[in-house]
Design an enzyme around this catalytic site. Structure first.
Site, PDB file in Angstrom:
ATOM      1  N   THR A   1       0.836  -1.206   0.000  1.00  0.00           N
ATOM      2  CA  THR A   1       0.000   0.000   0.000  1.00  0.00           C
ATOM      3  C   THR A   1       0.861   1.243   0.000  1.00  0.00           C
ATOM      4  OG1 THR A   1      -1.713   1.231   1.179  1.00  0.00           O
ATOM      5  CG2 THR A   1      -0.203  -0.045   2.545  1.00  0.00           C
TER       6      THR A   1
ATOM      7  N   GLY B   1      -2.032   6.143   6.096  1.00  0.00           N
ATOM      8  CA  GLY B   1      -3.049   5.892   7.123  1.00  0.00           C
ATOM      9  C   GLY B   1      -3.255   4.406   7.330  1.00  0.00           C
TER      10      GLY B   1
ATOM     11  N   ASP C   1      -7.564  -3.665   0.253  1.00  0.00           N
ATOM     12  CA  ASP C   1      -8.396  -2.812  -0.585  1.00  0.00           C
ATOM     13  C   ASP C   1      -9.649  -2.521   0.216  1.00  0.00           C
ATOM     14  OD1 ASP C   1      -8.127  -1.647  -3.386  1.00  0.00           O
ATOM     15  OD2 ASP C   1     -10.239  -2.206  -3.294  1.00  0.00           O
ATOM     16  N   SER C   2      -9.978  -1.251   0.321  1.00  0.00           N
ATOM     17  CA  SER C   2     -11.068  -0.870   1.212  1.00  0.00           C
ATOM     18  C   SER C   2     -11.816   0.315   0.645  1.00  0.00           C
ATOM     19  CB  SER C   2     -10.512  -0.558   2.604  1.00  0.00           C
ATOM     20  OG  SER C   2      -9.369   0.261   2.519  1.00  0.00           O
TER      21      SER C   2
ATOM     22  N   GLY D   1      -8.666   9.580   5.437  1.00  0.00           N
ATOM     23  CA  GLY D   1      -9.770   9.392   4.485  1.00  0.00           C
ATOM     24  C   GLY D   1     -11.076  10.003   4.982  1.00  0.00           C
ATOM     25  N   TYR D   2     -12.130   9.184   5.002  1.00  0.00           N
ATOM     26  CA  TYR D   2     -13.470   9.657   5.333  1.00  0.00           C
ATOM     27  C   TYR D   2     -13.772   9.639   6.833  1.00  0.00           C
ATOM     28  CZ  TYR D   2     -14.283   9.080   0.319  1.00  0.00           C
ATOM     29  OH  TYR D   2     -14.208   9.188  -1.058  1.00  0.00           O
ATOM     30  N   ASP D   3     -12.773   9.342   7.665  1.00  0.00           N
ATOM     31  CA  ASP D   3     -13.025   9.227   9.109  1.00  0.00           C
ATOM     32  C   ASP D   3     -13.764  10.433   9.705  1.00  0.00           C
ATOM     33  OD1 ASP D   3     -12.061   6.673   9.390  1.00  0.00           O
ATOM     34  OD2 ASP D   3     -10.087   7.272  10.092  1.00  0.00           O
TER      35      ASP D   3
ATOM     36  N   ARG E   1     -10.901  -2.733   9.156  1.00  0.00           N
ATOM     37  CA  ARG E   1      -9.513  -3.196   9.000  1.00  0.00           C
ATOM     38  C   ARG E   1      -9.109  -4.073  10.185  1.00  0.00           C
ATOM     39  NH1 ARG E   1      -8.137   1.225   7.620  1.00  0.00           N
ATOM     40  NH2 ARG E   1      -8.308   0.722   5.423  1.00  0.00           N
TER      41      ARG E   1
HETATM   42  P1  ITT Z   1      -3.409   1.692  -1.746  1.00  0.00           P
HETATM   43  O1  ITT Z   1      -4.187   1.232  -2.972  1.00  0.00           O
HETATM   44  O2  ITT Z   1      -2.003   2.101  -2.062  1.00  0.00           O
HETATM   45  O3  ITT Z   1      -3.516   0.721  -0.612  1.00  0.00           O
HETATM   46  P2  ITT Z   1      -5.533   3.654  -1.543  1.00  0.00           P
HETATM   47  O4  ITT Z   1      -5.842   4.735  -0.551  1.00  0.00           O
HETATM   48  O5  ITT Z   1      -5.604   4.024  -3.008  1.00  0.00           O
HETATM   49  O6  ITT Z   1      -4.093   3.057  -1.182  1.00  0.00           O
HETATM   50  P3  ITT Z   1      -7.832   1.931  -1.814  1.00  0.00           P
HETATM   51  O7  ITT Z   1      -7.845   1.926  -3.303  1.00  0.00           O
HETATM   52  O8  ITT Z   1      -8.103   0.657  -1.062  1.00  0.00           O
HETATM   53  O9  ITT Z   1      -6.432   2.423  -1.242  1.00  0.00           O
HETATM   54  O10 ITT Z   1      -8.859   3.054  -1.332  1.00  0.00           O
HETATM   55  C1  ITT Z   1      -9.264   3.096  -0.024  1.00  0.00           C
HETATM   56  C2  ITT Z   1      -9.913   4.435   0.272  1.00  0.00           C
HETATM   57  O11 ITT Z   1     -11.072   4.211   1.089  1.00  0.00           O
HETATM   58  C3  ITT Z   1      -8.975   5.295   1.101  1.00  0.00           C
HETATM   59  O12 ITT Z   1      -8.141   6.092   0.276  1.00  0.00           O
HETATM   60  C4  ITT Z   1      -9.961   6.111   1.937  1.00  0.00           C
HETATM   61  O13 ITT Z   1     -10.450   7.188   1.177  1.00  0.00           O
HETATM   62  C5  ITT Z   1     -11.104   5.117   2.159  1.00  0.00           C
HETATM   63  N1  ITT Z   1     -10.889   4.369   3.413  1.00  0.00           N
HETATM   64  C6  ITT Z   1     -10.539   3.062   3.561  1.00  0.00           C
HETATM   65  N2  ITT Z   1     -10.394   2.741   4.854  1.00  0.00           N
HETATM   66  C7  ITT Z   1     -10.645   3.874   5.549  1.00  0.00           C
HETATM   67  C8  ITT Z   1     -10.647   4.200   6.918  1.00  0.00           C
HETATM   68  O14 ITT Z   1     -10.290   3.305   7.852  1.00  0.00           O
HETATM   69  N3  ITT Z   1     -10.965   5.447   7.271  1.00  0.00           N
HETATM   70  C9  ITT Z   1     -11.287   6.366   6.351  1.00  0.00           C
HETATM   71  N4  ITT Z   1     -11.295   6.158   5.029  1.00  0.00           N
HETATM   72  C10 ITT Z   1     -10.976   4.914   4.625  1.00  0.00           C
END
Ligand code: ITT
Length: 197
Positions: free
Chosen positions: A7, A11, A68-69, A154-156, A182
């Protein structure tokens, strides 16, 4: 033993590191060899996590873990979902993504703002592992009308956690890890590894 954390998201790394500590791996950050955003072509969180884990593992020859989240909002038919990281467009930061989300929900009343975070984790125990370990977590809540708090990522700040009466950005990091999507996915992963012996 080294494990690549596949990743670029700082965060995620901050949350995954203490959760994975019981495994005793030396965690190797992904530096310059990540999957480009455009190559995250899966139609599900699991597919994208597989793509990221495989890429990191093939590149390094090491075991790899990918997360992926995303945030799925019921009133938006699950959006931003897979597109959470770049909801407001390529290169968008969290503030822009949150602004777009609040705008999209501007007319949606409080009792219809339910949402959940989803996390799919993929662990390749070795570079060409043909049977990856896959676990998932789901964290329900709802979307606030305005951002609150400065922790997390992120959206926290707009994700309201009913049982604590605050946003995810107002939770202590250890508490977020105890209840989050997570945290759930990592604990499931640890249990599966323990069961394998
Ligand atoms: P990697 O692919 O490099 O892991 P990324 O941020 O692009 O990083 P994702 O494509 O999985 O990863 O997108 C996940 C997004 O979802 C992340 O950027 C946040 O905007 C949101 N997200 C996921 N988990 C979160 C959390 O615990 N709290 C807040 N926002 C979250």
């Amino acid at each position: 033993m080294e494990l690549v954390l596949a990743t670029h998201n700082k965060g995620k790394v901050a949350e995954l590191a203490p959760l994975l500590a019981p495994l005793g791996y030396h965690l190797r950050p992904q530096s310059d060899f990540g999957v480009p955003e455009a190559a995250e072509t899966g139609l599900t969180f699991v597919e994208n996590a597989l793509l990221k884990a495989r890429h990191a593992s093939q590149h390094t020859g090491l075991p790899a873990l990918a997360d992926d989240s995303g945030l799925c909002v019921d009133a938006l038919n699950g959006m931003p979902g897979l597109h959470s990281a770049r909801y407001a467009g390529p290169g968008a930061d969290s503030a822009a993504n949150i602004a777009k989300l609040l705008e999209a929900l501007a007319e949606v009343p409080v009792d219809q703002r339910s949402a959940h975070f989803h996390c799919s984790l993929v662990l390749l125990r070795f570079a060409e592992d043909p049977a990856p370990l896959i676990t998932e977590g789901r964290w329900p809540g709802r979307i606030l009308k305005a951002a609150q708090g400065s922790g997390g990522f992120g959206y926290d700040p707009v994700f309201y956690v009913p049982q604590y009466g605050c946003s995810a950005a107002e939770l202590e990091p250890a508490l977020k890890n105890r209840i989050s999507h997570r945290g759930q996915a990592v604990r499931a992963l640890l249990e599966r590894l323990r069961a394998e012996g």
